[in-house]
Scaffold this active site. Structure first.
Site, PDB file in Angstrom:
ATOM      1  N   GLU A 198       0.827  -1.203   0.000  1.00 56.94           N
ATOM      2  CA  GLU A 198       0.000   0.000   0.000  1.00 56.94           C
ATOM      3  C   GLU A 198       0.861   1.252   0.000  1.00 56.94           C
ATOM      4  O   GLU A 198       1.867   1.319   0.730  1.00 56.94           O
ATOM      5  CB  GLU A 198      -0.892  -0.008   1.240  1.00 56.94           C
ATOM      6  CG  GLU A 198      -2.238   0.606   1.011  1.00 56.94           C
ATOM      7  CD  GLU A 198      -3.074  -0.205   0.025  1.00 56.94           C
ATOM      8  OE1 GLU A 198      -3.212   0.242  -1.135  1.00 56.94           O
ATOM      9  OE2 GLU A 198      -3.577  -1.269   0.413  1.00 56.94           O
ATOM     10  N   HIS A 199       0.473   2.225  -0.797  1.00 57.44           N
ATOM     11  CA  HIS A 199       1.236   3.463  -0.966  1.00 57.44           C
ATOM     12  C   HIS A 199       2.642   3.147  -1.472  1.00 57.44           C
ATOM     13  O   HIS A 199       3.609   3.808  -1.111  1.00 57.44           O
ATOM     14  CB  HIS A 199       1.294   4.261   0.340  1.00 57.44           C
ATOM     15  CG  HIS A 199       0.012   4.994   0.624  1.00 57.44           C
ATOM     16  ND1 HIS A 199      -0.308   6.186   0.027  1.00 57.44           N
ATOM     17  CD2 HIS A 199      -1.035   4.672   1.425  1.00 57.44           C
ATOM     18  CE1 HIS A 199      -1.503   6.594   0.464  1.00 57.44           C
ATOM     19  NE2 HIS A 199      -1.972   5.692   1.304  1.00 57.44           N
ATOM     20  N   THR A 200       2.742   2.109  -2.286  1.00 63.32           N
ATOM     21  CA  THR A 200       4.042   1.780  -2.876  1.00 63.32           C
ATOM     22  C   THR A 200       4.040   2.024  -4.387  1.00 63.32           C
ATOM     23  O   THR A 200       5.104   2.135  -4.973  1.00 63.32           O
ATOM     24  CB  THR A 200       4.409   0.302  -2.636  1.00 63.32           C
ATOM     25  OG1 THR A 200       3.364  -0.504  -3.164  1.00 63.32           O
ATOM     26  CG2 THR A 200       4.580   0.012  -1.158  1.00 63.32           C
ATOM     27  N   TYR A 241      -2.919  12.704   0.319  1.00 69.77           N
ATOM     28  CA  TYR A 241      -2.279  11.783  -0.612  1.00 69.77           C
ATOM     29  C   TYR A 241      -1.105  12.473  -1.306  1.00 69.77           C
ATOM     30  O   TYR A 241       0.006  11.942  -1.378  1.00 69.77           O
ATOM     31  CB  TYR A 241      -3.320  11.299  -1.617  1.00 69.77           C
ATOM     32  CG  TYR A 241      -2.846  10.244  -2.573  1.00 69.77           C
ATOM     33  CD1 TYR A 241      -3.088   8.901  -2.330  1.00 69.77           C
ATOM     34  CD2 TYR A 241      -2.147  10.587  -3.726  1.00 69.77           C
ATOM     35  CE1 TYR A 241      -2.658   7.925  -3.204  1.00 69.77           C
ATOM     36  CE2 TYR A 241      -1.710   9.622  -4.608  1.00 69.77           C
ATOM     37  CZ  TYR A 241      -1.975   8.290  -4.351  1.00 69.77           C
ATOM     38  OH  TYR A 241      -1.546   7.338  -5.221  1.00 69.77           O
ATOM     39  N   ALA A 293     -14.965   3.810  -1.564  1.00 70.33           N
ATOM     40  CA  ALA A 293     -14.750   2.857  -0.470  1.00 70.33           C
ATOM     41  C   ALA A 293     -13.333   2.297  -0.509  1.00 70.33           C
ATOM     42  O   ALA A 293     -13.021   1.344   0.181  1.00 70.33           O
ATOM     43  CB  ALA A 293     -15.764   1.725  -0.555  1.00 70.33           C
ATOM     44  N   GLY A 294     -12.484   2.902  -1.333  1.00 69.05           N
ATOM     45  CA  GLY A 294     -11.128   2.379  -1.470  1.00 69.05           C
ATOM     46  C   GLY A 294     -11.090   1.141  -2.355  1.00 69.05           C
ATOM     47  O   GLY A 294     -10.098   0.430  -2.401  1.00 69.05           O
ATOM     48  N   LEU A 295     -12.177   0.857  -3.069  1.00 74.00           N
ATOM     49  CA  LEU A 295     -12.246  -0.337  -3.912  1.00 74.00           C
ATOM     50  C   LEU A 295     -12.162   0.036  -5.382  1.00 74.00           C
ATOM     51  O   LEU A 295     -12.371  -0.780  -6.254  1.00 74.00           O
ATOM     52  CB  LEU A 295     -13.528  -1.118  -3.604  1.00 74.00           C
ATOM     53  CG  LEU A 295     -13.652  -1.514  -2.129  1.00 74.00           C
ATOM     54  CD1 LEU A 295     -14.995  -2.191  -1.859  1.00 74.00           C
ATOM     55  CD2 LEU A 295     -12.507  -2.420  -1.702  1.00 74.00           C
ATOM     56  N   ASP A 343      -4.657   0.732  -9.633  1.00 78.54           N
ATOM     57  CA  ASP A 343      -6.080   0.440  -9.790  1.00 78.54           C
ATOM     58  C   ASP A 343      -6.445   0.048 -11.217  1.00 78.54           C
ATOM     59  O   ASP A 343      -7.176  -0.921 -11.458  1.00 78.54           O
ATOM     60  CB  ASP A 343      -6.921   1.655  -9.377  1.00 78.54           C
ATOM     61  CG  ASP A 343      -6.600   2.125  -7.973  1.00 78.54           C
ATOM     62  OD1 ASP A 343      -5.861   1.410  -7.263  1.00 78.54           O
ATOM     63  OD2 ASP A 343      -7.080   3.205  -7.594  1.00 78.54           O
TER      64      ASP A 343
HETATM   65  P1  ADP Z   1     -12.832   5.028  -5.333  1.00 77.06           P
HETATM   66  O1  ADP Z   1     -12.141   4.898  -6.636  1.00 77.06           O
HETATM   67  O2  ADP Z   1     -12.005   4.549  -4.191  1.00 77.06           O
HETATM   68  O3  ADP Z   1     -14.181   4.411  -5.315  1.00 77.06           O
HETATM   69  P2  ADP Z   1     -12.613   7.788  -6.031  1.00 77.06           P
HETATM   70  O4  ADP Z   1     -12.843   9.050  -5.288  1.00 77.06           O
HETATM   71  O5  ADP Z   1     -11.296   7.553  -6.646  1.00 77.06           O
HETATM   72  O6  ADP Z   1     -13.037   6.588  -5.067  1.00 77.06           O
HETATM   73  O7  ADP Z   1     -13.666   7.672  -7.210  1.00 77.06           O
HETATM   74  C1  ADP Z   1     -15.018   7.933  -6.987  1.00 77.06           C
HETATM   75  C2  ADP Z   1     -15.516   8.870  -8.067  1.00 77.06           C
HETATM   76  O8  ADP Z   1     -15.491   8.199  -9.334  1.00 77.06           O
HETATM   77  C3  ADP Z   1     -16.947   9.289  -7.873  1.00 77.06           C
HETATM   78  O9  ADP Z   1     -17.022  10.432  -7.052  1.00 77.06           O
HETATM   79  C4  ADP Z   1     -17.383   9.592  -9.302  1.00 77.06           C
HETATM   80  O10 ADP Z   1     -16.925  10.856  -9.703  1.00 77.06           O
HETATM   81  C5  ADP Z   1     -16.607   8.557 -10.101  1.00 77.06           C
HETATM   82  N1  ADP Z   1     -17.407   7.342 -10.301  1.00 77.06           N
HETATM   83  C6  ADP Z   1     -17.103   6.094  -9.891  1.00 77.06           C
HETATM   84  N2  ADP Z   1     -18.071   5.213 -10.247  1.00 77.06           N
HETATM   85  C7  ADP Z   1     -19.003   5.927 -10.900  1.00 77.06           C
HETATM   86  C8  ADP Z   1     -20.272   5.600 -11.500  1.00 77.06           C
HETATM   87  N3  ADP Z   1     -20.751   4.366 -11.480  1.00 77.06           N
HETATM   88  N4  ADP Z   1     -20.968   6.608 -12.083  1.00 77.06           N
HETATM   89  C9  ADP Z   1     -20.500   7.868 -12.086  1.00 77.06           C
HETATM   90  N5  ADP Z   1     -19.333   8.229 -11.528  1.00 77.06           N
HETATM   91  C10 ADP Z   1     -18.582   7.289 -10.937  1.00 77.06           C
HETATM   92 MG    MG Z   2     -10.325   5.821  -7.170  1.00 73.57          MG
END
Ligand code: ADP
Ligand code: MG
Length: 432
Positions: free
Chosen positions: A46-48, A254, A143-145, A197
């Site tokens: 993580e963070h690598t 970050y 959710a970090g996923l 990712d």
């Molecule tokens: P993570 O990638 O950890 O879920 P992020 O902040 O990197 O969190 O990404 C989330 C953002 O990506 C959302 O705020 C939105 O802008 C965009 N996003 C992700 N999935 C969707 C989706 N199904 N429809 C529209 N935007 C999305």
């Molecule tokens: Mg993301």
């Protein structure tokens, strides 16, 4: 495929075949194609990624679906079931860094980045035409996923297909798609994330974890290795705990960690912290027994840390170097068929992220603690941190008991109820 059917229906509802919107030669539902890409969860490392290090993600069974209909003009129309009321329309020639805001930046950004790739390889960005698209996802948001990479990568394989680029057909091509998705996220969406990712979403394989070597000079094909990770066969399950805590990667934390690491590498006269990790590991490699190895590792690391000006950078660097070593150790255990022995490495990773890298959060610590007490073999925060998700490796038959214990601990701590999902190493992005 339920997700594919659902997004098809959403597409039909969003763009009824009324013939009033120009550009479609034949705007029947038959022109709509559906693609999907998974979210990911990182097992360790993580963070690598932005330190040219190693990480080990798996693709989740949870996917983002996009229904996409090519157009003959350069118009892009977007809608998402997760962003009702935030439909977007624009033209490809107007898409550039800074020109698109909101969620559409992740989608339009991919079209732009693939256009850049074509220009850079002597072709025309105009090969990429406009499209109408609807997105629907079961990857939890923020959710970090990596819902963001799932979105980018579903669009990347879609554009690749309709433009006839053929990149998704080979691993080398998928690396190119990943690079475009990374560029979209960094330059158009403006999130300075590393490359894990998108590589996971495009290049993982079912039943495997993806060992990703993030050294910049590597040929992308040589940078990944599929590591068998058949949880079910080992009687194990990987429980993902979505803490639902506030999590925003696009904030200063970050970028700050990244800048600290880069400054530390510069102080040490190195291109990146991976070079330090390799030299520390090299210094320890000659030693025989585990205790001597550990002492030699600590001594070599300590000597480098002594050259850093402040305690904060020393701790940040110690996390990165030890995390890269833990990733190598965990992969060695998986290769030896010892998945049930990786727990202590996950625990040590969490402690390092919490104490040295300082990216954990109360919710993550509560989740990890409760999971271990309830019989998890190991548990750690995963993803960027400051909220998001934790993972717990559990004997399969303990999965629901561990989830119950974590839910109980959240309730006792006065925290909002977490979400749970089971991660099975799943398929990468592709057409449905
Ligand atoms: P993570 O990638 O950890 O879920 P992020 O902040 O990197 O969190 O990404 C989330 C953002 O990506 C959302 O705020 C939105 O802008 C965009 N996003 C992700 N999935 C969707 C989706 N199904 N429809 C529209 N935007 C999305
Ligand atoms: Mg993301």
């Amino acid at each position: 495929d339920v997700g594919a059917d659902r997004v098809r229906q959403a597409f039909a509802a969003a763009y009824p075949a009324d013939g009033t919107e120009g550009g479609d030669e034949a705007d029947g539902a038959s022109d709509v194609r559906v693609y999907a890409a998974p979210g990911r969860v990182n097992i360790i490392g993580e963070h690598t990624d932005y330190n040219a290090g190693l990480c080990l993600p798996i693709a989740l069974p949870h996917r983002t679906y996009v229904a996409l209909r090519p157009r003959t003009d350069s118009v892009v129309r977007l809608a998402s079931a997760q962003e009702p009321g935030a439909a977007w329309t624009g033209r490809l020639e107007d898409v550039a860094p800074g020109a698109v805001t909101g969620w559409a930046a992740y989608v339009a950004g991919v079209a732009w980045a693939l256009g850049q790739h074509l220009e850079e390889t002597g072709r025309s960005a105009g090969t990429i035409r406009g499209f109408d698209a609807v997105v629907d996802s079961c990857v939890p948001y923020g959710a970090g996923l990596s819902s963001s990479a799932a979105l980018e990568c579903s669009v990347a394989v879609g554009i690749d297909d309709v433009a006839g680029l053929g990149l998704a057909a080979t691993d080398a091509g998928r690396a190119t798609l990943a690079a475009a998705a990374i560029r979209a996220e960094n330059e158009v969406a403006g999130a300075p994330t590393g490359g894990m990712d998108q590589s996971a979403s495009l290049r993982c394989a079912p039943g495997h974890a993806l060992l990703l070597d993030c050294r910049p000079g590597l040929d992308p094909v040589d940078a990944v290795e599929q590591i068998p990770f058949d949880l079910a066969a080992e009687g194990l399950a990987l429980l993902v705990i979505d803490t639902r805590a506030e999590h925003a990667l696009v904030d200063g934390q970050y970028a700050q960690r990244r800048a600290t690491c880069e400054a530390a590498a510069a102080t040490l006269g190195l291109a990146n912290l991976r070079e330090l990790a390799d030299s520390v590991a090299g210094a320890a490699a000659a030693t025989g027994d585990p205790a001597a190895h550990e002492a030699a590792f600590a001594e070599a690391l300590g000597a480098a840390l002594d050259r850093l000006p402040d305690d904060v950078s020393r701790r940040r660097v110690r996390h990165v170097v030890t995390e890269i070593a833990r990733t190598q150790d965990l992969v060695a255990l998986l290769r030896a068929g010892r998945a049930s022995d990786v727990g202590p490495l996950m625990d040590a990773s969490h402690a390092s992220l919490r104490d040295d890298y300082e990216v954990s959060a109360l919710e993550l610590d509560v989740a990890v603690e409760a999971a271990r007490e309830a019989g998890a073999l190991g548990a750690r925060m995963t993803g960027g941190g400051f909220g998001g998700s934790a993972i717990a490796l559990v004997p399969a038959e303990r999965a629901s008991a561990v989830a119950d214990a974590v839910a109980g601990a959240f309730s006792r701590a006065g925290l909002a109820a977490p979400g749970f999902l089971l991660a099975v190493p799943s398929a990468p992005a592709g057409a449905c």
